[in-house]
Write an enzyme that holds these catalytic residues in place. Structure first.
Site, short mmCIF file in Angstrom:
data_model
loop_
_atom_site.label_atom_id
_atom_site.label_comp_id
_atom_site.label_asym_id
_atom_site.label_seq_id
_atom_site.Cartn_x
_atom_site.Cartn_y
_atom_site.Cartn_z
N CYS A 40 0.84 -1.20 0.00
CA CYS A 40 0.00 0.00 0.00
C CYS A 40 0.88 1.25 0.00
O CYS A 40 1.97 1.26 0.54
CB CYS A 40 -0.91 0.00 1.23
N ASP A 42 0.40 3.78 1.70
CA ASP A 42 0.37 4.37 3.05
C ASP A 42 1.79 4.68 3.55
O ASP A 42 2.67 3.82 3.52
CB ASP A 42 -0.32 3.38 4.01
N ARG A 44 2.93 4.89 6.32
CA ARG A 44 3.37 4.14 7.51
C ARG A 44 3.83 2.73 7.20
O ARG A 44 4.23 2.00 8.10
CB ARG A 44 2.21 4.10 8.52
N HIS A 96 -2.17 -4.14 4.98
CA HIS A 96 -1.97 -3.70 6.37
C HIS A 96 -3.30 -3.40 7.03
O HIS A 96 -4.27 -3.03 6.37
CB HIS A 96 -1.04 -2.48 6.42
N CYS A 99 -6.02 0.18 7.03
CA CYS A 99 -5.84 0.72 5.67
C CYS A 99 -6.99 1.66 5.32
O CYS A 99 -8.16 1.26 5.33
CB CYS A 99 -5.75 -0.42 4.66
CO CO Z 1 -3.43 1.21 3.06
#
Ligand code: CO
Length: 216
Positions: A40, A42, A44, A96, A99
């Protein structure tokens, strides 16, 4: 600010060179990563950082909610290069918990712009497995896992991997999920590996497909 980023980069480059003279010169000659990571976008969940890998050790494709669209030229180009040119043997699809893309796919009442098109496969999973997912607090976690299982099955169906397995390449495909709350990767145990020619009767993607029928 950008100036901060540039300064951090200069500091990092100087430190690397100090610690390992010739580091960048070595990396510049070739890359031989052991892993291909589909994850992803993301911020993080940076592949190198969460997997404890250095530059040169993992080839990466990331998109919103690590969706595998079977006509995504970006993902397919990266996958083909990873498997055929770089000869990578370990392909990881990593989702994850927490999400935002998975959550957005369940918010039918809110407009998310283009993401509503992008997230269509997750919305379809949520609809098809509504009963298995339940309505509790774990619903989104289970949907994130299901999205990984579905993605693994889709990657396995690409002509890129089917060709690789047909020529007995030992490339393996794994599904992992990462916990933002504890920094740990979990193996969803849906690995798809080449089947020896002698016992090639079963469908290679059966593992992931079976799991999808019985979401964890
Ligand atoms: Co995500």
């Amino acid at each position: 600010m950008l100036a901060d980023l540039m300064r951090r980069n200069a500091d990092w480059s100087a430190r690397k060179t100090r610690e390992q003279p010739g580091y960048f010169a070595r990396l510049a000659t070739r890359q031989t990563p052991e892993f291909f990571w589909i994850g992803c976008s993301d911020s993080r969940v940076p592949a190198n950082v969460v997997a404890g890998l250095d530059p040169g050790e993992v080839f990466v494709h990331r998109n919103v909610a690590n969706v595998v669209h079977s006509s995504d030229m970006n993902l397919l180009s990266a996958l083909e290069f990873a498997v055929e040119a770089l000869q990578i043997r370990e392909v990881i699809l990593c989702g994850h918990y927490g999400c935002g893309g998975v959550r957005a796919a369940c918010e039918d009442h809110l407009p998310h712009g283009l993401a509503d098109h992008w997230l269509e496969p997750i919305r379809r999973l949520a609809r098809n497995y509504e009963e298995d997912l339940g309505a509790g607090a774990d619903r989104l976690r289970r949907l994130a896992e299901l999205n990984v299982l579905d993605g693994v099955a889709r990657v396995a169906e690409t002509p890129i991997l089917r060709r690789a397995w047909a020529r007995e390449s030992p490339v393996r495909l794994h599904g992992l999920i990462y916990g933002i709350e504890d920094g740990l990767l979990r193996n969803l145990e849906c690995t798809i590996a080449p089947v020896p020619a002698s016992s090639r009767t079963s469908n290679r993607s059966a593992t992931a497909r079976d799991k999808i029928r019985r979401p964890v």
